[in-house]
Enzyme design. Structure first.
Site, PDB file in Angstrom:
ATOM      1  N   ARG A 179     -28.249  39.043  43.706  1.00 45.32           N
ATOM      2  CA  ARG A 179     -29.687  39.242  43.519  1.00 45.32           C
ATOM      3  C   ARG A 179     -30.321  37.955  43.004  1.00 45.32           C
ATOM      4  O   ARG A 179     -29.775  37.285  42.132  1.00 45.32           O
ATOM      5  CB  ARG A 179     -29.965  40.361  42.496  1.00 45.32           C
ATOM      6  N   ASP A 181     -20.693  42.843  33.796  1.00 45.86           N
ATOM      7  CA  ASP A 181     -20.457  42.132  32.543  1.00 45.86           C
ATOM      8  C   ASP A 181     -19.704  42.998  31.544  1.00 45.86           C
ATOM      9  O   ASP A 181     -18.771  42.541  30.872  1.00 45.86           O
ATOM     10  CB  ASP A 181     -21.784  41.677  31.929  1.00 45.86           C
ATOM     11  N   ASP A 184     -25.607  45.789  32.270  1.00 47.20           N
ATOM     12  CA  ASP A 184     -24.980  45.110  33.401  1.00 47.20           C
ATOM     13  C   ASP A 184     -23.539  45.591  33.528  1.00 47.20           C
ATOM     14  O   ASP A 184     -22.687  45.254  32.711  1.00 47.20           O
ATOM     15  CB  ASP A 184     -25.019  43.595  33.206  1.00 47.20           C
ATOM     16  N   THR A 212     -36.653  35.608  40.943  1.00 48.90           N
ATOM     17  CA  THR A 212     -37.812  36.005  41.737  1.00 48.90           C
ATOM     18  C   THR A 212     -38.256  37.407  41.330  1.00 48.90           C
ATOM     19  O   THR A 212     -37.458  38.210  40.836  1.00 48.90           O
ATOM     20  CB  THR A 212     -37.483  36.015  43.246  1.00 48.90           C
TER      21      THR A 212
END
Length: 317
Positions: free
Chosen positions: A191, A294, A291, A195
């Site tokens: 990803r 992670d 996440d 942005t």
């Protein structure tokens, strides 16, 4: 295991008549059944009359206590049922106290990495087993060691897994545990976090040469906006795999991601263990679990930019 509690309709109704109806718990139990889908209602009725001490279905508890204990389960079941009605190709694991407890463990901000991996693996095993049950089977007759025939099923076609690197690789072991020698392909999609759209970009893919002839289980634990999943499905289709042979297997999703994926590829099957209600402006699933990659692989500094003692803890309702 839990499904074994759900016998025939007649048997369940008989238990209800003998053990619940006419007692002070009957009005509360009847109200609960009317709020649940027919399938969950039958499960609740069977589980509620079973000889179990589980608090969720403890019929010796007071009506007020039962309402309090059942509220989290009821809320999630109602929301999941609404998602299933909207998207027929989305299959959500049956919500049980056990599944809700597993999600509670991995979502806790103070959950250790060892616990996160252990309880995530338990959910992933449930997901893989459920996904396999949705694949096509062919009838077959074998001969038992007693020399007797036995009518059963075997997988209709070959199977392979494809993980979306890196978080999807965490689901590979659950697939290997139940499918001996299963082939596994890789798709690397990132990803673009810098942005606003968080667009997915393909960097690498390596798939079995005969993937067009296989049922494919596409593995990724989180489905947020759906960009990575849509990109991965396109890679599979471009490699010759028919859309209807793809099953997307996922731990936590949200309505936006499910809608986007189902709209882009309406013939694929989606199997998830939980649907969270919100996708925020940063494309994070809320309440979510942080996440996943992670936390599973131990590479987090924290879960959302900084880790603080108040990030989470289990508190009774």
């Amino acid at each position: 295991m839990l499904r074994s509690l759900v016998g025939s309709e007649m048997c369940i109704r008989d238990r209800y008549q003998r053990r619940v109806r006419g007692t002070e718990r009957a009005p509360m139990f009847s109200r609960l059944l009317t709020r649940l889908s027919p399938v969950h209602a039958r499960f609740a009725m069977a589980a509620g009359t079973a000889t179990t001490s589980a608090a969720m279905y403890n019929l010796t508890a007071s009506p007020a206590q039962c309402q309090t204990d059942l509220k989290p389960l009821q809320d999630h079941i109602r929301f999941h049922d609404s998602i299933s009605r909207t998207h027929p190709n989305v299959h959500i694991l049956q919500m049980t106290p056990q599944l809700l407890a597993l999600h509670t463990k991995i979502r806790d901000g103070q959950c250790t990495r060892d616990d996160f991996v252990f309880y995530s693996n338990r959910i992933m095993r449930l997901l893989v087993e459920e996904s396999l049950a949705m694949l096509p089977f062919s009838p077959v007759q074998i001969t038992t060691p007693t020399g007797s025939p036995f009518d059963g099923y075997m997988f209709k076609s070959l199977l392979c897994g494809v993980s979306i690197v890196r978080a999807g690789e965490s689901m590979e072991q659950a697939l290997r545990d139940v499918i001996k020698g299963v082939r596994i392909g890789k798709i690397l999609i990132q990803r673009q976090e810098d942005t606003e759209e968080k667009a997915a970009q393909l960097y690498y893919s390596k798939l079995p040469n005969d993937i067009k002839d296989r049922q494919v289980m596409l593995l990724d634990p989180m489905l947020a906006s759906g960009g990575s999943a849509i990109c991965a499905v396109k890679v599979l289709i471009d490699a010759g795999c028919p859309e209807e042979q793809i099953t997307f297997v996922n731990l936590v999703s949200c309505p936006e991601g499910l809608a986007n994926l189902a709209k882009a590829y309406p013939k694929i099957k989606i199997v998830t263990s939980f649907v969270d209600p919100i996708l925020n402006k940063d494309k994070w699933i809320i309440p979510g679990l942080g996440d996943f990659g992670d936390r599973f692989y131990g590479t987090e500094e924290d879960q959302h930019g900084r880790r603080v003692p108040s990030m989470g803890s289990a508190k009774p309702l």
